[in-house]
Enzyme design. Structure first.
Site, PDB file in Angstrom:
ATOM      1  NE  ARG A 239      32.467  48.932  52.733  1.00 20.13           N
ATOM      2  CZ  ARG A 239      32.767  48.701  51.460  1.00 20.13           C
ATOM      3  NH1 ARG A 239      31.848  48.255  50.614  1.00 20.13           N
ATOM      4  NH2 ARG A 239      33.999  48.889  51.010  1.00 20.13           N
ATOM      5  CD  GLU A 268      29.725  42.100  53.783  1.00 19.16           C
ATOM      6  OE1 GLU A 268      29.084  43.147  53.671  1.00 19.16           O
ATOM      7  OE2 GLU A 268      30.659  41.773  53.049  1.00 19.16           O
ATOM      8  CG  HIS A 287      30.672  42.778  49.750  1.00 22.50           C
ATOM      9  ND1 HIS A 287      31.018  43.390  50.923  1.00 22.50           N
ATOM     10  CD2 HIS A 287      30.911  43.701  48.766  1.00 22.50           C
ATOM     11  CE1 HIS A 287      31.464  44.616  50.672  1.00 22.50           C
ATOM     12  NE2 HIS A 287      31.405  44.833  49.360  1.00 22.50           N
TER      13      HIS A 287
HETATM   14  C1  GLV Z   1      33.507  47.048  47.597  1.00 17.17           C
HETATM   15  O1  GLV Z   1      32.612  46.996  48.380  1.00 17.17           O
HETATM   16  C2  GLV Z   1      34.386  48.154  47.472  1.00 17.17           C
HETATM   17  O2  GLV Z   1      34.342  49.074  48.315  1.00 17.17           O
HETATM   18  O3  GLV Z   1      35.190  48.165  46.544  1.00 17.17           O
END
Ligand code: GLV
Length: 330
Positions: A239, A268, A287
């Site tokens: 994250r 983000e 991401h």
């Molecule tokens: C993606 O970042 C997830 O947490 O699935």
């Protein structure tokens, strides 16, 4: 029959399963999250919620959702949901672990190799027509990966899968941080548990694989980055807010560390201004950790299954607040 809200685009297959189970489904087939006000209004009569990691399910949303019984997050991370507040209100919450582990580890390793061998820079160089001669020591010299030390910050499911790629595929020595020793992984991969400062001091590649919590927010600041080797790379597929992005930019500019590869960002979908302009030894991706067609569909199916089981009054396989599910099934 339950009222279910699907907050964003998840594809037809998942929605169809919810409908076939006899529920009334409101499907918001959009690729942008709702505003907080819109979400609060949309959940008013909802029993079950299917949401994405970009939907912030905070106390305001939970307070508005008087009928809500279950939230199925289509992600393994669940920092977008106030789990404690949901638990207090007796609302079940589930995530989508396991189905994305290998895919996300593949991506972390792709980023590791991309930064070490400067693949995006090489691609840009070629397309700009700059390859006019072979050189023994070209401008895009990279780093070796094979046999180097890989530090995994957070040896959970995904961290272990990244470690496996490093140890078994690339002969890497694995160090890890975790709340407890992981004996099976230590044996399998000859991995060693370390404190964070030890891991930072010794690792050539540091992969962040912890969830975002109050404890891990800004775990990586300039102070942390200064503990890394100047020849080391940071890879973040967890994250964004775990890394203080302004500090990372400073560290890259001052060559405190060799390079970084980021799949996630502090605010983000934005990047800290300056990062986009910094091309040298920095790889960025939007991401994409779990973003293969197969895996994203498995995540949707997992979330749908959890929701259907939870709404049927049983314990969802991936429930996060087990205490509620256990109470309900006593
Ligand atoms: C993606 O970042 C997830 O947490 O699935």
């Amino acid at each position: 029959m339950a009222n279910i809200l699907v907050t964003q685009h998840i594809g037809d297959e998942g929605v169809q399963k919810l409908c076939e189970a006899g529920h009334a489904v409101t499907y918001r087939d959009e690729t942008e999250p709702m505003t907080p006000d819109e979400l609060q209004t949309a959940v008013l009569d909802v029993d079950g919620l299917v949401c994405l990691l970009t939907d912030r399910v905070d106390t305001a949303v939970l307070n508005a959702a008087a009928n809500l019984k279950m939230i199925a997050n289509v992600a393994v991370g669940y920092d977008n949901i106030d789990l404690a507040a949901a638990t207090e209100r007796g609302i079940l919450v589930s995530n989508t672990p396991d189905v994305l582990t290998e895919t996300t580890a593949d991506h972390a390793f792709a980023l590791l190799l991309a930064i070490a061998r400067r693949i995006p820079e090489a691609d840009t160089f070629m397309r700009a027509g700059k390859y006019d001669k072979f050189e023994m020591f070209p401008p895009l010299l990279g780093l070796d990966v094979y046999g180097k030390t890989l530090g995994i910050v957070g040896l959970g499911r995904i961290g272990t899968a990244v470690a496996r790629r490093g140890a078994l595929g690339f002969g890497m020595k694995v160090l890890y941080t975790a709340n407890s020793r992981k004996m099976a992984v230590e044996q399998e991969l000859n991995a060693a548990r370390a404190t964070l400062p030890e891991l930072l001091r010794q690792s050539d590649f540091v992969s962040i694989n912890v969830p975002l919590t109050p404890e891990t927010r800004h775990l990586f600041t300039l102070e942390t980055l200064r503990q890394m080797k100047p020849t080391a790379c940071l890879i973040n597929t967890a994250r964004g807010p775990i890394v203080k992005e302004d500090d990372l930019l400073t560290a890259l500019r001052e060559k405190t560390i060799w390079g970084a590869a980021l799949d996630v960002f502090e605010a983000e979908p934005q990047m800290t201004s300056g990062l986009a302009q910094h091309h040298e030894r920095l790889v960025v991706a939007p991401h994409l950790g779990s973003a293969t067609g197969d895996t994203r569909q498995k995540m949707v199916n997992t979330a749908v299954k959890n929701l259907l089981v939870g709404l049927a009054g049983q314990k969802p396989p991936d429930v996060l607040n087990t205490e509620i599910a256990d109470q309900a099934n006593e």
